[in-house]
Design a protein around this motif. Sequence first.
Motif, PDB file in Angstrom:
ATOM      1  N   PRO A 267       0.640  -1.217  -0.129  1.00  0.00           N
ATOM      2  CA  PRO A 267       0.373  -0.136  -0.339  1.00  0.00           C
ATOM      3  C   PRO A 267       0.855   1.491  -0.079  1.00  0.00           C
ATOM      4  N   ARG A 268       2.070   1.242   0.691  1.00  0.00           N
ATOM      5  CA  ARG A 268       2.633   2.460   0.488  1.00  0.00           C
ATOM      6  C   ARG A 268       3.261   2.589  -0.683  1.00  0.00           C
ATOM      7  N   GLY A 269       3.878   1.485  -1.255  1.00  0.00           N
ATOM      8  CA  GLY A 269       4.544   1.460  -2.205  1.00  0.00           C
ATOM      9  C   GLY A 269       3.378   2.240  -3.883  1.00  0.00           C
ATOM     10  N   GLN A 270       2.029   1.560  -3.440  1.00  0.00           N
ATOM     11  CA  GLN A 270       1.159   2.712  -4.144  1.00  0.00           C
ATOM     12  C   GLN A 270       1.187   3.916  -4.060  1.00  0.00           C
ATOM     13  N   GLN A 271       0.895   4.100  -2.658  1.00  0.00           N
ATOM     14  CA  GLN A 271       0.858   5.703  -2.563  1.00  0.00           C
ATOM     15  C   GLN A 271       2.235   6.657  -2.959  1.00  0.00           C
ATOM     16  N   VAL A 272       3.459   6.402  -3.492  1.00  0.00           N
ATOM     17  CA  VAL A 272       4.275   6.796  -3.767  1.00  0.00           C
ATOM     18  C   VAL A 272       4.251   6.457  -5.277  1.00  0.00           C
ATOM     19  N   ARG A 273       3.899   5.808  -5.733  1.00  0.00           N
ATOM     20  CA  ARG A 273       3.865   5.682  -7.508  1.00  0.00           C
ATOM     21  C   ARG A 273       2.795   6.743  -7.672  1.00  0.00           C
ATOM     22  N   GLY A 274       1.723   7.107  -6.989  1.00  0.00           N
ATOM     23  CA  GLY A 274       0.816   7.749  -7.314  1.00  0.00           C
ATOM     24  C   GLY A 274       1.269   8.698  -6.904  1.00  0.00           C
ATOM     25  N   ARG A 275       2.238   9.401  -6.341  1.00  0.00           N
ATOM     26  CA  ARG A 275       2.714  10.397  -5.921  1.00  0.00           C
ATOM     27  C   ARG A 275       3.369  11.210  -7.539  1.00  0.00           C
TER      28      ARG A 275
ATOM     29  N   ASP B  84       2.760   8.753   9.355  1.00  0.00           N
ATOM     30  CA  ASP B  84       2.897   8.469  10.966  1.00  0.00           C
ATOM     31  C   ASP B  84       3.353   7.182  12.159  1.00  0.00           C
ATOM     32  N   LEU B  85       4.981   7.729  11.821  1.00  0.00           N
ATOM     33  CA  LEU B  85       5.695   7.380  13.190  1.00  0.00           C
ATOM     34  C   LEU B  85       5.166   8.964  13.888  1.00  0.00           C
ATOM     35  N   VAL B  86       5.020  10.139  13.490  1.00  0.00           N
ATOM     36  CA  VAL B  86       4.292  11.361  14.398  1.00  0.00           C
ATOM     37  C   VAL B  86       3.316  11.201  14.795  1.00  0.00           C
ATOM     38  N   ALA B  87       2.516  10.152  14.554  1.00  0.00           N
ATOM     39  CA  ALA B  87       1.063   9.680  14.946  1.00  0.00           C
ATOM     40  C   ALA B  87       0.998   8.136  16.077  1.00  0.00           C
ATOM     41  N   LEU B  88       2.258   7.699  15.832  1.00  0.00           N
ATOM     42  CA  LEU B  88       2.472   6.697  16.950  1.00  0.00           C
ATOM     43  C   LEU B  88       3.408   7.324  18.527  1.00  0.00           C
TER      44      LEU B  88
ATOM     45  N   PHE C  29      11.247   2.943   2.671  1.00  0.00           N
ATOM     46  CA  PHE C  29      10.945   1.256   2.521  1.00  0.00           C
ATOM     47  C   PHE C  29       9.697   2.115   3.575  1.00  0.00           C
ATOM     48  N   THR C  30       8.975   0.986   2.595  1.00  0.00           N
ATOM     49  CA  THR C  30       7.339   0.698   2.342  1.00  0.00           C
ATOM     50  C   THR C  30       6.707   0.018   3.115  1.00  0.00           C
ATOM     51  N   ASN C  31       7.733  -0.527   4.412  1.00  0.00           N
ATOM     52  CA  ASN C  31       7.131  -1.631   5.691  1.00  0.00           C
ATOM     53  C   ASN C  31       6.618  -1.438   6.353  1.00  0.00           C
ATOM     54  N   ILE C  32       6.083   0.395   6.381  1.00  0.00           N
ATOM     55  CA  ILE C  32       5.858   1.122   7.362  1.00  0.00           C
ATOM     56  C   ILE C  32       5.131   0.613   8.823  1.00  0.00           C
ATOM     57  N   ASP C  33       4.195  -0.484   8.120  1.00  0.00           N
ATOM     58  CA  ASP C  33       3.008  -0.763   9.627  1.00  0.00           C
ATOM     59  C   ASP C  33       4.262  -2.146  10.207  1.00  0.00           C
ATOM     60  N   ASP C  34       5.489  -3.061   9.433  1.00  0.00           N
ATOM     61  CA  ASP C  34       6.891  -3.284  10.637  1.00  0.00           C
ATOM     62  C   ASP C  34       7.354  -2.796  11.241  1.00  0.00           C
ATOM     63  N   ILE C  35       7.696  -1.820  10.462  1.00  0.00           N
ATOM     64  CA  ILE C  35       8.508  -0.623  11.540  1.00  0.00           C
ATOM     65  C   ILE C  35       8.356   0.309  13.114  1.00  0.00           C
TER      66      ILE C  35
END
Length: 346
Positions: free
Chosen positions: A14-22, A161-165, A108-114
């Motif tokens: 999903p994050r990779g697709q978001q970046v591609r969309g930008r 996402d990090l600020v929200a965490l 790095f697109t695996n943000i949920d893992d991080i």
Amino acid sequence: MRRLWAEPAALASPRGQQVRGRFPGAEVVEVESHWGIPGLHGNAGNVERWVRVKTEDLVLGVKKSLAARPNGRSADFIAPSTANGCAMACAYCYVPRRKGYANPVTVFTNIDDITGYLARHIRRQGPKPEPNQCDPSAWVYDLGENSDCSVDALVSDNVADLVALFREEPGAKASFATKYVNRGLLDLDPRGRTRIRFSVMPPADAKQLDLRTTPVPQRIAAVDDFVAAGYEVHLNLSPVVLRGGWLHDWAELLTHIDDVLSPAAKAQAAAEVILLTHNEDLHEVNLGWHPRAERVLWRPDLQERKRSENGAVNVRYDRANKGRAVQAVRDLVARHAPWLPIRYAF
């Protein structure tokens, strides 16, 4: 952006697709690894395109190793990176030393893992037992060790996402240094749990060394807005470069900071003082694209060699010159910005 180099798993996320969309017009080139891209990494010919690479190439990868490394200087822990590389071109940046003639942004697109790893790590720490130079009560996690989070936030929502965490973690704080004013960050509602450290140096140094960054006066002018938006804002007096007139120019900079910051900004501020560290390989690279910078960065008469843990040969000011310079900066701060505590200096 002309090319999007992507590991297949990163592109499909999903994050990779978001970046591609930008960047819908970018050519997508699949690669096995974000570290080994033929024609990009290890290509000495890219020295001539040192800055253009940053505007034309973007990389998507998956962060394989997740670890929060103990630090103890600026932060208690170094968080796993959510990006690597930078769109700016500071002549002393250490990240290109590892990437080989090119330093575009890798997301790095695996943000949920991080974020999941970080949440678990924070909770394992429990309450901070005693104050230290990082923070009196919170565990501090440094973000963006190998990138600039303000720029990263233009490319993806990883920083949001990090600020929200950290907004929901009363026992911890995020922290990152930046040389770019991204006013989009003002809308993230950090609630005091994210510390931004604006790096500042005399404008004459920044003009020569901090290429493609926000001008230093604009960084300073943004401090009050970020404090009002709920960030803790510190200053990195970094890097301190020893050259003719450096003491006078730092005195002028500190006087300007004292003149323009509000009482609210001063009340919560603190600083780090970091003297320049350079690198033999980066020196050779810089001679190919920005030799003027090396006139002040490469000073064998003042510097000594030190081999780093990864085997690279770094150069830093020798002990005597460094000791005198650190004390001189401390004296300047005490004289021109006595409200600014120095958390550490090295």
